[in-house]
Motif scaffolding. Structure first.
Motif, PDB file in Angstrom:
ATOM      1  N   SER A   1       3.614  -2.857   7.454  1.00 22.30           N
ATOM      2  CA  SER A   1       2.559  -2.449   6.483  1.00 22.30           C
ATOM      3  C   SER A   1       2.753  -1.550   5.486  1.00 22.30           C
ATOM      4  O   SER A   1       3.839  -1.708   4.907  1.00 22.30           O
ATOM      5  CB  SER A   1       2.695  -0.944   7.767  1.00 22.30           C
ATOM      6  OG  SER A   1       3.432   0.524   7.909  1.00 22.30           O
ATOM      7  N   LYS A   2       1.531  -1.499   4.993  1.00 24.45           N
ATOM      8  CA  LYS A   2       0.949  -0.864   3.489  1.00 24.45           C
ATOM      9  C   LYS A   2       1.957   0.316   3.471  1.00 24.45           C
ATOM     10  O   LYS A   2       2.843   0.387   2.317  1.00 24.45           O
ATOM     11  CB  LYS A   2      -0.077  -1.052   3.253  1.00 24.45           C
ATOM     12  CG  LYS A   2      -0.921  -0.139   1.920  1.00 24.45           C
ATOM     13  CD  LYS A   2      -0.124  -1.575   1.167  1.00 24.45           C
ATOM     14  CE  LYS A   2      -0.149  -1.160  -0.444  1.00 24.45           C
ATOM     15  NZ  LYS A   2       0.022  -2.021  -1.528  1.00 24.45           N
ATOM     16  N   THR A   3       1.395   0.745   4.470  1.00 27.71           N
ATOM     17  CA  THR A   3       2.470   2.758   4.516  1.00 27.71           C
ATOM     18  C   THR A   3       3.609   2.077   3.992  1.00 27.71           C
ATOM     19  O   THR A   3       4.578   2.687   3.297  1.00 27.71           O
ATOM     20  CB  THR A   3       2.436   3.667   5.798  1.00 27.71           C
ATOM     21  OG1 THR A   3       0.902   3.369   5.559  1.00 27.71           O
ATOM     22  CG2 THR A   3       2.643   4.427   5.286  1.00 27.71           C
TER      23      THR A   3
ATOM     24  N   ARG B   1     -14.444   5.936  14.740  1.00 27.48           N
ATOM     25  CA  ARG B   1     -14.430   5.248  13.511  1.00 27.48           C
ATOM     26  C   ARG B   1     -14.288   3.765  13.447  1.00 27.48           C
ATOM     27  O   ARG B   1     -13.726   2.634  12.518  1.00 27.48           O
ATOM     28  CB  ARG B   1     -12.429   5.582  13.260  1.00 27.48           C
ATOM     29  CG  ARG B   1     -11.908   7.037  13.827  1.00 27.48           C
ATOM     30  CD  ARG B   1     -10.706   7.266  13.287  1.00 27.48           C
ATOM     31  NE  ARG B   1     -11.001   7.158  11.558  1.00 27.48           N
ATOM     32  CZ  ARG B   1      -9.743   7.801  10.504  1.00 27.48           C
ATOM     33  NH1 ARG B   1      -8.365   7.592  10.702  1.00 27.48           N
ATOM     34  NH2 ARG B   1     -10.024   7.882   9.549  1.00 27.48           N
TER      35      ARG B   1
ATOM     36  N   MET C   1     -14.308  -5.331  10.347  1.00 25.17           N
ATOM     37  CA  MET C   1     -13.284  -5.591  10.246  1.00 25.17           C
ATOM     38  C   MET C   1     -13.246  -7.456   9.925  1.00 25.17           C
ATOM     39  O   MET C   1     -13.333  -8.311  10.294  1.00 25.17           O
ATOM     40  CB  MET C   1     -12.050  -5.592  10.659  1.00 25.17           C
ATOM     41  CG  MET C   1     -10.534  -5.615  10.909  1.00 25.17           C
ATOM     42  SD  MET C   1      -8.597  -5.165  11.607  1.00 25.17           S
ATOM     43  CE  MET C   1      -8.892  -3.908  12.652  1.00 25.17           C
TER      44      MET C   1
ATOM     45  N   THR D   1      -0.200  -0.856  12.415  1.00 27.77           N
ATOM     46  CA  THR D   1      -0.374   0.191  13.065  1.00 27.77           C
ATOM     47  C   THR D   1      -1.001   0.796  11.682  1.00 27.77           C
ATOM     48  O   THR D   1      -2.391   1.884  11.831  1.00 27.77           O
ATOM     49  CB  THR D   1       1.170   0.924  12.418  1.00 27.77           C
ATOM     50  OG1 THR D   1       2.167   0.224  12.171  1.00 27.77           O
ATOM     51  CG2 THR D   1       2.167   0.787  13.873  1.00 27.77           C
ATOM     52  N   ASP D   2      -1.274   0.390  10.638  1.00 27.20           N
ATOM     53  CA  ASP D   2      -1.781   0.675   9.512  1.00 27.20           C
ATOM     54  C   ASP D   2      -3.692   0.202   9.426  1.00 27.20           C
ATOM     55  O   ASP D   2      -4.627   2.063   9.519  1.00 27.20           O
ATOM     56  CB  ASP D   2      -1.746   0.407   7.851  1.00 27.20           C
ATOM     57  CG  ASP D   2      -1.039   1.033   7.414  1.00 27.20           C
ATOM     58  OD1 ASP D   2       0.075   2.260   7.944  1.00 27.20           O
ATOM     59  OD2 ASP D   2       0.023   0.776   6.059  1.00 27.20           O
ATOM     60  N   GLU D   3      -3.950  -0.579  10.537  1.00 29.76           N
ATOM     61  CA  GLU D   3      -5.316  -1.371  10.560  1.00 29.76           C
ATOM     62  C   GLU D   3      -5.639  -0.433  11.953  1.00 29.76           C
ATOM     63  O   GLU D   3      -6.826   0.109  12.517  1.00 29.76           O
ATOM     64  CB  GLU D   3      -5.321  -2.609  10.348  1.00 29.76           C
ATOM     65  CG  GLU D   3      -4.822  -3.642   9.581  1.00 29.76           C
ATOM     66  CD  GLU D   3      -3.967  -4.483   9.730  1.00 29.76           C
ATOM     67  OE1 GLU D   3      -4.878  -5.298   8.427  1.00 29.76           O
ATOM     68  OE2 GLU D   3      -3.554  -5.074  10.940  1.00 29.76           O
TER      69      GLU D   3
ATOM     70  N   ASN E   1      -4.774   2.409  13.184  1.00 34.64           N
ATOM     71  CA  ASN E   1      -4.894   3.725  12.423  1.00 34.64           C
ATOM     72  C   ASN E   1      -6.378   4.075  12.211  1.00 34.64           C
ATOM     73  O   ASN E   1      -7.303   4.959  12.269  1.00 34.64           O
ATOM     74  CB  ASN E   1      -3.565   4.301  12.306  1.00 34.64           C
ATOM     75  CG  ASN E   1      -2.668   4.576  13.203  1.00 34.64           C
ATOM     76  OD1 ASN E   1      -2.691   4.679  14.236  1.00 34.64           O
ATOM     77  ND2 ASN E   1      -2.000   4.908  12.031  1.00 34.64           N
ATOM     78  N   ALA E   2      -6.588   3.216  11.311  1.00 33.92           N
ATOM     79  CA  ALA E   2      -7.938   2.877  10.392  1.00 33.92           C
ATOM     80  C   ALA E   2      -9.238   3.362  11.730  1.00 33.92           C
ATOM     81  O   ALA E   2      -9.857   3.628  10.558  1.00 33.92           O
ATOM     82  CB  ALA E   2      -7.628   2.230   9.511  1.00 33.92           C
ATOM     83  N   PHE E   3      -8.481   2.423  12.452  1.00 33.58           N
ATOM     84  CA  PHE E   3     -10.385   2.608  13.473  1.00 33.58           C
ATOM     85  C   PHE E   3      -9.546   2.578  14.026  1.00 33.58           C
ATOM     86  O   PHE E   3     -11.579   2.593  15.551  1.00 33.58           O
ATOM     87  CB  PHE E   3     -10.381   0.571  12.943  1.00 33.58           C
ATOM     88  CG  PHE E   3     -10.554   0.291  12.579  1.00 33.58           C
ATOM     89  CD1 PHE E   3     -12.369  -0.014  12.366  1.00 33.58           C
ATOM     90  CD2 PHE E   3      -9.789  -0.435  11.360  1.00 33.58           C
ATOM     91  CE1 PHE E   3     -12.893  -1.039  10.947  1.00 33.58           C
ATOM     92  CE2 PHE E   3     -10.961  -1.024  10.020  1.00 33.58           C
ATOM     93  CZ  PHE E   3     -12.188  -1.924  10.198  1.00 33.58           C
ATOM     94  N   GLY E   4      -8.945   3.621  14.654  1.00 35.97           N
ATOM     95  CA  GLY E   4      -8.969   4.593  15.892  1.00 35.97           C
ATOM     96  C   GLY E   4      -8.603   3.539  16.922  1.00 35.97           C
ATOM     97  O   GLY E   4      -9.245   3.509  17.907  1.00 35.97           O
TER      98      GLY E   4
END
Length: 213
Positions: free
Chosen positions: A99-101, A172, A176, A195-197, A199-202
């Motif tokens: 992921s980006k993180t 959220r 997308m 996982t980043d995506e 989490n960002a959209f819940g």
């Protein structure tokens, strides 16, 4: 056919589409993909020993599987991420998907790519119980995509490599964009994000989204 008949047919079609959507017939389930590794036979043997065979933990779409084995990955900052799952079967090129993180933590600039397109991607080191490999390229952030069978693609009126958007509901929710369509006989309907995506959209595995062309 007169205007009244056209309106009547349009009303019937709209009602049917509404019913289909309510019954999930035009919704797409979400699969959230955590970081993972694909290996070649050569690299598997370096990491785990000569003639080593991956042990299946869970069957996945399209003949893939999550293996019981995991590795550690190391970036430029010498920061490490442990317990990164290996996915089988073996491939012709080794690839690490993060992921980006993860990319920030590892101190590398992993590009957003379709799986398999690793030319010019980020360097990464992979460590197993028997050895390690340092790749000059091979680490990517997977481009978000939707898997469809040909039948599903026809139903959604899309084709392989189309780029679409999806609507996400909830606290959220939002739109997308830049979602790639991937069609194959071995696929079942599912959108894959990291996982980043999620989490960002819940959202989580099993959440439903709506395709918006």
């Amino acid at each position: 056919m007169n205007d009244e008949q056209i309106k009547m047919i349009a009303t019937i079609v709209a009602k049917k589409l509404s019913e289909d959507f309510a019954n999930n017939n035009f919704r797409i389930p979400v699969g959230v993909s955590a970081r993972h590794v694909h290996l070649t036979k050569e690299h598997l043997e370096i990491l785990f020993g000569e003639n080593y065979k991956l042990k299946k933990k869970k069957e996945l779409m399209g003949g893939q599987f999550a293996a019981e084995e995991s590795v550690t990955i190391i970036g430029k900052k010498l920061n490490v991420i442990e317990n990164v799952r290996i996915l089988g079967p073996l491939r012709s090129k080794t690839q690490v998907e993060i992921s980006k993180t993860d990319s920030i933590k590892l101190g590398i600039k992993a590009p957003i790519r379709e799986s398999g397109l690793i030319e010019g991607s980020a360097p990464i080191t992979i460590v197993g119980p028997c050895g390690s490999i340092s790749l000059k390229e091979g680490c990517i952030i997977a481009k978000r995509h939707i898997h469809l069978s040909p039948k599903d693609a026809e139903r959604f009126n899309v084709k392989n490599d189309d780029i679409v958007s999806v609507k996400i509901c909830g606290e959220r929710g939002g739109i997308m964009e830049n979602v790639q369509i991937r069609v194959d006989d071995s696929y079942t309907l599912e959108m894959h994000i990291d996982t980043d995506e999620a989490n960002a959209f819940g959202i989580e595995c099993g959440s439903m989204v709506e395709l918006v062309k």
